[in-house]
Design a protein around this motif. Structure first.
Motif, short mmCIF file in Angstrom:
data_model
loop_
_atom_site.label_atom_id
_atom_site.label_comp_id
_atom_site.label_asym_id
_atom_site.label_seq_id
_atom_site.Cartn_x
_atom_site.Cartn_y
_atom_site.Cartn_z
N PHE A 117 -44.88 36.22 -63.71
CA PHE A 117 -45.14 37.56 -64.23
C PHE A 117 -45.91 37.47 -65.54
O PHE A 117 -46.82 38.25 -65.80
N GLU A 118 -45.54 36.52 -66.38
CA GLU A 118 -46.15 36.39 -67.70
C GLU A 118 -47.51 35.70 -67.66
O GLU A 118 -48.30 35.86 -68.58
N ASP A 119 -47.76 34.91 -66.64
CA ASP A 119 -49.05 34.24 -66.49
C ASP A 119 -49.49 34.34 -65.03
O ASP A 119 -49.38 33.38 -64.27
N SER A 120 -49.97 35.51 -64.66
CA SER A 120 -50.29 35.78 -63.25
C SER A 120 -51.47 34.95 -62.73
O SER A 120 -51.64 34.83 -61.53
N LEU A 121 -52.27 34.41 -63.61
CA LEU A 121 -53.41 33.61 -63.19
C LEU A 121 -53.11 32.11 -63.23
O LEU A 121 -53.92 31.30 -62.80
N GLY A 122 -51.93 31.77 -63.74
CA GLY A 122 -51.57 30.36 -63.88
C GLY A 122 -51.25 29.68 -62.56
O GLY A 122 -50.84 30.31 -61.60
N GLU A 123 -51.45 28.37 -62.55
CA GLU A 123 -51.10 27.53 -61.41
C GLU A 123 -50.07 26.52 -61.91
O GLU A 123 -50.31 25.84 -62.90
N PHE A 124 -48.94 26.44 -61.22
CA PHE A 124 -47.84 25.62 -61.69
C PHE A 124 -47.36 24.65 -60.62
O PHE A 124 -47.25 25.02 -59.46
N GLN A 125 -47.06 23.44 -61.04
CA GLN A 125 -46.46 22.45 -60.16
C GLN A 125 -44.95 22.54 -60.28
O GLN A 125 -44.42 23.03 -61.28
N TYR A 147 -50.11 16.88 -56.04
CA TYR A 147 -48.97 17.76 -55.77
C TYR A 147 -49.48 19.18 -55.55
O TYR A 147 -50.46 19.59 -56.17
N PRO A 148 -48.79 19.96 -54.71
CA PRO A 148 -49.22 21.35 -54.52
C PRO A 148 -48.96 22.17 -55.78
O PRO A 148 -48.08 21.84 -56.58
N LEU A 157 -44.61 36.42 -52.10
CA LEU A 157 -44.72 36.66 -53.54
C LEU A 157 -45.67 35.67 -54.22
O LEU A 157 -46.32 36.00 -55.21
N LEU A 158 -45.71 34.45 -53.69
CA LEU A 158 -46.53 33.39 -54.26
C LEU A 158 -47.41 32.78 -53.19
O LEU A 158 -47.13 32.88 -52.00
N HIS A 159 -48.46 32.10 -53.65
CA HIS A 159 -49.31 31.30 -52.77
C HIS A 159 -49.06 29.84 -53.11
O HIS A 159 -48.81 29.50 -54.26
N LYS A 160 -49.16 28.99 -52.10
CA LYS A 160 -49.06 27.55 -52.30
C LYS A 160 -50.43 26.97 -52.02
O LYS A 160 -51.01 27.22 -50.96
N LYS A 161 -50.97 26.25 -52.98
CA LYS A 161 -52.31 25.70 -52.85
C LYS A 161 -52.25 24.18 -52.94
O LYS A 161 -51.60 23.63 -53.83
N LYS A 162 -52.91 23.54 -51.99
CA LYS A 162 -52.96 22.08 -52.00
C LYS A 162 -53.78 21.62 -53.20
O LYS A 162 -54.83 22.18 -53.50
N SER A 163 -53.28 20.61 -53.87
CA SER A 163 -53.98 20.02 -55.00
C SER A 163 -54.18 18.54 -54.69
O SER A 163 -53.78 18.08 -53.62
N LYS A 164 -54.76 17.82 -55.60
CA LYS A 164 -55.02 16.40 -55.35
C LYS A 164 -53.75 15.63 -55.03
O LYS A 164 -53.66 14.95 -54.02
#
Length: 90
Positions: free
Chosen positions: A12-20, A56-57, A47-54
């Motif tokens: 909610f506080e960082d809607s553009l953030g990507e977190f592991q 860890y998602p 509520l959230l999207h899961k995006k593959k990263s190098k």
């Protein structure tokens, strides 16, 4: 319920953030398996999207989801109420 809200507050506080998972667990002082379980539930609910990263998602907010928008609005209203801003303006 408190853990769910605690985890969602980050988005909610960082809607553009990507977190592991481990990053969130460390920030929130929760077990990474607990965080993982809740994140997977939030992804299933949309509520959230899961995006593959190098390595860890990463998880990010889904601002198109109506439930996410409503929860974020409620969170923001609670923050305003707790700050007593409205009382000061009256």
């Amino acid at each position: 319920m408190d853990k769910e809200i605690t985890i969602l507050e980050t988005f909610f506080e960082d809607s553009l953030g990507e977190f592991q998972i481990r990053e969130l667990a460390r920030r929130l002082k929760l077990n990474h398996m607990t965080v993982r379980s809740y994140l997977n539930t939030f992804v299933k609910e949309g509520l959230l999207h899961k995006k593959k990263s190098k390595l860890y998602p990463v998880y990010l907010a889904n601002p198109a989801n109506k439930k996410f928008i409503n929860l974020k609005l409620f969170h923001n209203l609670e923050m305003i109420r707790e700050s007593k801003l409205i009382e000061e303006l009256e």
